[in-house]
Design an enzyme around this catalytic site. Structure first.
Site, mmCIF file in Angstrom:
data_model
loop_
_atom_site.group_PDB
_atom_site.id
_atom_site.type_symbol
_atom_site.label_atom_id
_atom_site.label_comp_id
_atom_site.label_asym_id
_atom_site.label_seq_id
_atom_site.Cartn_x
_atom_site.Cartn_y
_atom_site.Cartn_z
ATOM 1 N N CYS A 275 0.879 -1.300 -0.053
ATOM 2 C CA CYS A 275 0.018 0.081 -0.150
ATOM 3 C C CYS A 275 0.568 1.217 -0.041
ATOM 4 O O CYS A 275 0.279 2.425 0.457
ATOM 5 C CB CYS A 275 -0.806 0.022 1.212
ATOM 6 N N ASN A 388 4.850 -10.653 -5.627
ATOM 7 C CA ASN A 388 5.534 -10.274 -4.478
ATOM 8 C C ASN A 388 6.992 -10.557 -4.515
ATOM 9 O O ASN A 388 7.760 -10.855 -3.525
ATOM 10 C CB ASN A 388 4.944 -11.355 -3.315
#
Ligand code: SPV
Ligand code: MN
Length: 629
Positions: A275, A388
């Site tokens: 985020c 990721n």
């Protein structure tokens, strides 16, 4: 007669390694290491004293045994985790508790005795054929009020190498402290490896956190978040200690924001994974202390923070030369960097999702040989790099490293910021009315939408108090209470802010702010902390005046900021805010057994302010009709 553990060490360690270990006069440490040598049964044991030579030994071991591969640029290597071992395994991460203990519905626990039995069975002979590395580090600067010494046992040279990059060496600190039980212990084994040198027995992947023994066990996994003891595993141990001792362990960046006349104000910031935490910590023109984990203590009435790490395990997806110039430069210079789960081409260069330029047609990635259009077992197309995928690099590679990053007393925190992925509720930046309002209505009310990249269900809001939910080892209510009390005892409370980089236009669904606009929000917050600008009162907190932002946009980004944009961004969306309060209140009523009463009071007051404002101004309130605070 010699005790048995001393015999084990003498028999299983070479003379040189034995000497290094015995230089630390700590029978608790020696007993612990002997126990896991006997249980895990490695072929050889290497004790690292953290010297240049010992670090080099681990670097070379990683290449020799195939856990890493050298890349074209000097110092760069790549590591792959197994295809199904690409992220933190929430399912198999357990806090071990005495029988009958309940930490709440949101925290996974397992009965301690049973879990210890299981993990010790899994770990029996697990290091056969492997070398065991014994490494010493400290969380936080050495010899400071924050320091926690740690010992890591692992049979993964990749894990040991990563920790050498990410943490401060602690061998000297162990020598200095001598005989003490007060240190964190991490035992990790990657288990049996397949031909690609990735963990084979994923079904036996376990991450067990023994709060009582200050020990974490991790088996049959390599992914950093599951294995690097000092990262998220230590956080669970530290949160428990912090709760007992009245300090805070937070999932927060720390950075210096540079205000007028060379003033520097330090901020911490909590954001859930993916985020914008690292990209915030890396804002150009500002300085970084840390990007992931902060310990915060009350020292002389001030809230002071240290970065427990000295490096970054950063998400690489989306890093490009335009938006992330500092990271881009480091990733293309000869630094010690471990890339993980990226695409490697024939010429030993790397590519990742969102990098400048074309995606190559083929290469090697976390799925093995890769080509465009390749599908996995489930029929999903495999991207060139995992969402990721990460890079591991020391902070001193960055030119924006803050000069106080290693200060033993930390930096004084002027403000704490909470932010999540929120498409429709919060304005881009707002200031809480006070500490209690900030902790409850901002931190403890944090929600974030899952990204397609993470779990596939885009847009689903997840409740994530202080962005720390995954790492809590104490009940949520108690954790909130500790935050509230921490502030109460300070002489000078940091201001609390909430930011939202992801607010969208109600009609068009387009993002209302640019990636770079966060620079302006931080400059505004810096001015607020130092009482340099006024603000507008809204039912949910204080927001900036248009004129102040206009000036900042011009000075900071050379951008003309229109009043129309301002109104769209800072309109208070009453229905969305009310719905949020209902959601959060319901969670605290039904899912958290020990919610402090004050949480309901603060949420109720916020609801009433919103209802009253709705009566006066309508459902969508332009900032232009609201008044000076
Ligand atoms: C995060 O996911 O918040 C990280 C990476 O910082 S991990 O080490 O996996 O936790
Ligand atoms: Mn993190």
């Amino acid at each position: 007669m010699k005790e048995n553990y001393l015999d084990v060490l003498e028999q299983r360690l070479s003379e040189d390694n034995h000497r290094k270990l015995m230089a630390i006069n700590n029978p608790f440490l020696h007993r612990f290491i002997a126990k896991y040598i006997e249980l895990c049964n490695p072929d050889t044991v290497f004790v690292s004293d953290g010297s240049k030579e010992d670090q080099q030994y681990i670097r070379e071991a990683a290449i020799r045994n195939g856990e890493e591969m050298a890349l074209a640029i000097e110092g760069h290597t790549v590591h792959f985790d197994g295809y199904y071992d690409q992220a933190r395994d929430r399912e198999h991460t357990m806090i071990l508790v005495p029988k009958g203990t309940f930490l709440g519905e949101n925290i996974r626990t397992m009965e301690r005795e049973q879990a210890l039995r299981e993990i010790h069975e899994i770990m029996k002979d697990i290091m056969k054929g492997h070398e065991m590395y014994v490494c010493f580090y400290t969380l936080g600067p050495a010899n400071s009020p924050f320091t926690i010494p740690c010992v890591q046992i692992t049979d993964s040279s990749y894990v040991a190498h990563s920790e050498n990059i990410l943490y401060r060496q602690g061998y000297e600190e162990f020598i200095r402290r001598g005989s003490t039980e007060n240190f964190f212990k991490f035992v990790h084994s990657e288990g049996e490896l397949d031909e690609r040198k990735t963990s084979k027995n994923i079904e036996k992947r376990r991450i067990y956190i023994d709060i009582e023994g200050d020990t974490v066990y991790s088996a049959n996994t390599q992914y950093g978040g599951n294995t690097i003891g000092l990262k998220k595993l230590a956080m669970r141990l530290a949160i428990n200690h912090a709760a007992k001792e009245g300090w805070l362990t937070e999932h927060m960046l720390i950075m210096g924001i540079h205000g007028p006349n060379n003033r520097v104000t330090y901020f911490t910031g909590a954001f859930p994974s993916m985020c914008g935490k690292t990209s915030t910590a890396m804002l150009e023109g500002e300085t970084i202390v840390g990007d992931d984990i902060a310990y915060i203590r009350n020292i002389g009435g001030e809230a002071r923070a240290v970065n427990v790490e000295r490096g970054i395990f950063g998400i690489i997806k989306g890093i490009n030369s335009k938006d992330d110039p500092l990271q881009w430069k480091v990733l293309h210079s000869p630094n010690e960097i471990i890339f993980s789960n990226v695409l490697v081409t024939d010429d030993k260069r790397v590519h990742w999702l969102g990098k400048d330029g074309e995606i190559p047609d083929r290469g090697i990635n976390h799925s093995g040989e890769w080509w465009k259009g390749k599908k996995d077992r489930e029929g999903n197309e495999i991207p060139c790099s995992h969402p990721n995928a990460r890079f591991t690099v020391a902070l001193d590679a960055f030119e924006n490293l803050d000069p106080k990053w290693d200060d033993p007393n930390g930096v004084e925190i002027g403000a704490m910021v909470y932010g999540g992925r929120d498409s429709d509720t919060w304005v881009p930046v707002q200031e809480a009315f006070d500490w209690i309002h900030g902790i409850v209505a901002k931190g403890a009310s944090l929600e974030s939408e899952r990204t397609a990249a993470v779990l596939g269900k885009e847009g689903v809001r997840e409740f994530n108090p202080m962005s720390n939910l995954d790492f809590l080892s104490i009940p949520i209510g108690r954790y909130i209470q500790i935050n509230l009390e921490f502030g109460k005892k300070l002489k000078k409370q940091p201001k609390i802010f909430a930011v939202n980089y992801f607010i969208r236009d109600k009609e068009t669904g387009k993002y209302l702010t640019d990636k770079v606009d966060k620079k302006v929000w931080f400059k505004w917050m810096e001015l607020r902390v130092n009482d340099d600008v006024d603000a507008i009162w809204t039912p949910t907190g204080y927001i900036p005046f248009y004129e102040d932002l206009k000036t900042l946009f011009k000075n900071v980004l050379s951008k003309d900021y229109s009043e129309e944009d301002y109104v769209k961004q800072f309109t208070i969306r009453v229905p969305e805010n009310l719905a949020k309060i209902d959601r959060i209140e319901k969670i605290y009523k039904t899912k958290v057994r020990d919610t402090p009463e004050i949480v309901f009071k603060v949420l109720d007051e916020e609801r009433n302010r919103l209802l009253e404002a709705r009566g006066r101004y309508g459902e969508y309130i332009s900032p232009l009709v609201l008044k000076r605070a």
